[in-house]
Scaffold this motif. Sequence first.
Motif, PDB file in Angstrom:
ATOM      1  N   ASN A  80      50.101  -2.278 -46.803  1.00  0.00           N
ATOM      2  CA  ASN A  80      49.774  -1.928 -45.390  1.00  0.00           C
ATOM      3  C   ASN A  80      50.907  -1.192 -44.662  1.00  0.00           C
ATOM      4  N   SER A  81      52.111  -1.775 -45.055  1.00  0.00           N
ATOM      5  CA  SER A  81      53.497  -1.193 -44.602  1.00  0.00           C
ATOM      6  C   SER A  81      53.632   0.275 -45.056  1.00  0.00           C
ATOM      7  N   GLN A  82      53.465   0.509 -46.517  1.00  0.00           N
ATOM      8  CA  GLN A  82      53.625   1.818 -46.920  1.00  0.00           C
ATOM      9  C   GLN A  82      52.579   2.793 -46.352  1.00  0.00           C
ATOM     10  N   LEU A  83      51.335   2.465 -46.157  1.00  0.00           N
ATOM     11  CA  LEU A  83      50.490   3.407 -45.788  1.00  0.00           C
ATOM     12  C   LEU A  83      50.578   3.598 -44.267  1.00  0.00           C
ATOM     13  N   ALA A  84      51.180   2.591 -43.357  1.00  0.00           N
ATOM     14  CA  ALA A  84      51.618   2.930 -42.010  1.00  0.00           C
ATOM     15  C   ALA A  84      52.797   3.912 -42.036  1.00  0.00           C
ATOM     16  N   ALA A  85      53.633   3.759 -42.756  1.00  0.00           N
ATOM     17  CA  ALA A  85      54.882   4.577 -42.939  1.00  0.00           C
ATOM     18  C   ALA A  85      54.429   5.849 -43.379  1.00  0.00           C
ATOM     19  N   TRP A  86      53.618   6.098 -44.284  1.00  0.00           N
ATOM     20  CA  TRP A  86      52.953   7.395 -44.767  1.00  0.00           C
ATOM     21  C   TRP A  86      52.211   8.360 -43.638  1.00  0.00           C
ATOM     22  N   CYS A  87      51.559   7.458 -42.472  1.00  0.00           N
ATOM     23  CA  CYS A  87      50.981   8.116 -41.493  1.00  0.00           C
ATOM     24  C   CYS A  87      51.759   8.602 -40.606  1.00  0.00           C
ATOM     25  N   ALA A  88      53.111   7.817 -40.249  1.00  0.00           N
ATOM     26  CA  ALA A  88      54.011   8.047 -39.415  1.00  0.00           C
ATOM     27  C   ALA A  88      54.669   9.422 -39.897  1.00  0.00           C
ATOM     28  N   GLN A  89      54.799   9.805 -41.055  1.00  0.00           N
ATOM     29  CA  GLN A  89      55.286  11.086 -41.531  1.00  0.00           C
ATOM     30  C   GLN A  89      54.439  12.058 -41.084  1.00  0.00           C
ATOM     31  N   GLN A  90      53.102  12.063 -40.892  1.00  0.00           N
ATOM     32  CA  GLN A  90      51.964  13.101 -41.139  1.00  0.00           C
ATOM     33  C   GLN A  90      52.275  13.715 -39.430  1.00  0.00           C
ATOM     34  N   MET A  94      37.519   7.275 -38.609  1.00  0.00           N
ATOM     35  CA  MET A  94      36.899   7.143 -39.744  1.00  0.00           C
ATOM     36  C   MET A  94      37.185   7.974 -40.858  1.00  0.00           C
ATOM     37  N   GLU A  95      37.516   9.234 -40.550  1.00  0.00           N
ATOM     38  CA  GLU A  95      37.834  10.507 -41.303  1.00  0.00           C
ATOM     39  C   GLU A  95      39.510  10.137 -42.138  1.00  0.00           C
ATOM     40  N   ARG A  96      40.269   9.665 -41.204  1.00  0.00           N
ATOM     41  CA  ARG A  96      41.643   9.528 -41.876  1.00  0.00           C
ATOM     42  C   ARG A  96      41.984   8.238 -42.481  1.00  0.00           C
ATOM     43  N   ILE A  97      41.239   7.028 -41.822  1.00  0.00           N
ATOM     44  CA  ILE A  97      41.643   6.176 -42.671  1.00  0.00           C
ATOM     45  C   ILE A  97      41.462   6.040 -44.234  1.00  0.00           C
ATOM     46  N   PRO A  98      40.394   6.457 -44.657  1.00  0.00           N
ATOM     47  CA  PRO A  98      40.208   6.589 -46.223  1.00  0.00           C
ATOM     48  C   PRO A  98      41.189   7.681 -46.961  1.00  0.00           C
ATOM     49  N   LEU A  99      41.608   8.605 -46.139  1.00  0.00           N
ATOM     50  CA  LEU A  99      42.641   9.631 -46.514  1.00  0.00           C
ATOM     51  C   LEU A  99      44.040   8.810 -46.725  1.00  0.00           C
ATOM     52  N   ALA A 100      44.273   8.039 -45.790  1.00  0.00           N
ATOM     53  CA  ALA A 100      45.542   7.357 -45.954  1.00  0.00           C
ATOM     54  C   ALA A 100      45.432   6.369 -47.111  1.00  0.00           C
ATOM     55  N   PHE A 101      44.629   5.616 -47.250  1.00  0.00           N
ATOM     56  CA  PHE A 101      44.366   4.585 -48.374  1.00  0.00           C
ATOM     57  C   PHE A 101      44.360   5.180 -49.662  1.00  0.00           C
ATOM     58  N   GLU A 102      43.793   6.441 -49.773  1.00  0.00           N
ATOM     59  CA  GLU A 102      43.882   7.199 -51.108  1.00  0.00           C
ATOM     60  C   GLU A 102      45.318   7.339 -51.627  1.00  0.00           C
ATOM     61  N   GLN A 103      46.466   7.412 -50.723  1.00  0.00           N
ATOM     62  CA  GLN A 103      47.709   7.810 -51.126  1.00  0.00           C
ATOM     63  C   GLN A 103      48.204   6.657 -52.096  1.00  0.00           C
ATOM     64  N   LEU A 104      47.737   5.487 -51.893  1.00  0.00           N
ATOM     65  CA  LEU A 104      48.007   4.323 -52.918  1.00  0.00           C
ATOM     66  C   LEU A 104      46.995   4.124 -53.938  1.00  0.00           C
ATOM     67  N   GLY A 105      45.650   4.689 -53.912  1.00  0.00           N
ATOM     68  CA  GLY A 105      44.784   4.698 -55.030  1.00  0.00           C
ATOM     69  C   GLY A 105      43.729   3.813 -54.403  1.00  0.00           C
ATOM     70  N   PHE A 106      43.619   3.518 -53.242  1.00  0.00           N
ATOM     71  CA  PHE A 106      42.311   2.442 -52.760  1.00  0.00           C
ATOM     72  C   PHE A 106      41.255   3.323 -52.540  1.00  0.00           C
ATOM     73  N   LYS A 107      40.173   2.755 -52.882  1.00  0.00           N
ATOM     74  CA  LYS A 107      38.934   3.172 -52.385  1.00  0.00           C
ATOM     75  C   LYS A 107      38.245   2.499 -51.531  1.00  0.00           C
ATOM     76  N   LEU A 108      37.990   2.741 -50.402  1.00  0.00           N
ATOM     77  CA  LEU A 108      37.279   2.030 -49.463  1.00  0.00           C
ATOM     78  C   LEU A 108      35.945   2.138 -49.432  1.00  0.00           C
ATOM     79  N   LYS A 109      35.217   0.678 -49.039  1.00  0.00           N
ATOM     80  CA  LYS A 109      33.773   1.007 -49.048  1.00  0.00           C
ATOM     81  C   LYS A 109      33.406   1.698 -47.863  1.00  0.00           C
ATOM     82  N   PRO A 110      32.171   2.033 -47.684  1.00  0.00           N
ATOM     83  CA  PRO A 110      31.881   2.989 -46.600  1.00  0.00           C
ATOM     84  C   PRO A 110      32.138   2.301 -45.179  1.00  0.00           C
ATOM     85  N   ILE A 111      32.583   3.162 -44.324  1.00  0.00           N
ATOM     86  CA  ILE A 111      33.018   2.644 -43.066  1.00  0.00           C
ATOM     87  C   ILE A 111      31.913   2.570 -41.893  1.00  0.00           C
TER      88      ILE A 111
END
Length: 327
Positions: free
Chosen positions: A16-26, A60-77
Amino acid sequence: ACFGDKPSGYFLEEANSQLAAWCAQQGPEWRQTQEAIELNSYVDDLIKSLISRGEAIELMERIPLAFEQLGFKLKPIVLIGPGEDVSEDLPDEDMLLGYRYNYREDAFTVNFKVNFSSRRRSARICPDLLEDSELEGMKFTPASLLSLQASQYDPLGFATPFLAKGKILLSEVHKVTPGWKEELVPEHQARAMDYAREILSLVRNPVRFRRHIIGEGFALHSLFCLVDASSVALSCVIYALTKNEEGDIDTSCVCAKNALTRRSVPQNELAAIVAGNRLLHNYLLACESETLKEVIVLSDSECCLAQLKPEFSPSDVYTRNKVSECH
């Protein structure tokens, strides 16, 4: 790295910390996604309430994109809100944030449980009880009563007035029955049985609490914190008052907390005010609102209200510390 129950919590928080840091860089347009990951996730659940449908679709569109940075595939939101159609593929109820959540009514239910069977690999070997008749012949011990109390998960405090009864009973039991596996004395045995039956009644007839605090077209106007205490316990609860442009008013229970305490009643009343202030402080940190006009703490203790006046000079350390925290 070793995988398992112990390190899994760390891996989750680090991800979660790494994903939040990636979002901050965007850039600033990803600020809401960053906050959702940092502040609105609990274990493997992520829930975010938004004012407009457009903001929700964007998230809903951006959260899956963020999690994909670490290889996570989310269930449908799932998008829930006024006028939203609920998919027939979704069950009527599911577990969310430790509560039972009804998708169609958009409401939470405290997941009350009664189960005294032994455990195998941390799971109960028998199903949860449903009927009062299943308690016949049950002999309560301090261990079984504590197990019953600890099985009721209610972090937001919706059932605080009810679950406080179990806390008070446990504190009285341990003064009389020191053995962990000893049967309770007849008086406590009867009270424990009544308590278990009351929980079963809530299992069969659950009380629902709506998910949202601020309805569509409404804005947060006031927060009311009610505090009270007795010789054995204190409690505090926050209610939100919202208004719309037409002047209509709506209220919602936000959260509540209670605790056992063994000081004098005036000291307990003062401790309840402090607890209410802490609860308000944490809520305001988590949910900033530009429309909030006033925050009101209500207490019926004239002694404590006098102690909070600027001219009051407390002589003992306990009162001085509590009063200074409130100020």
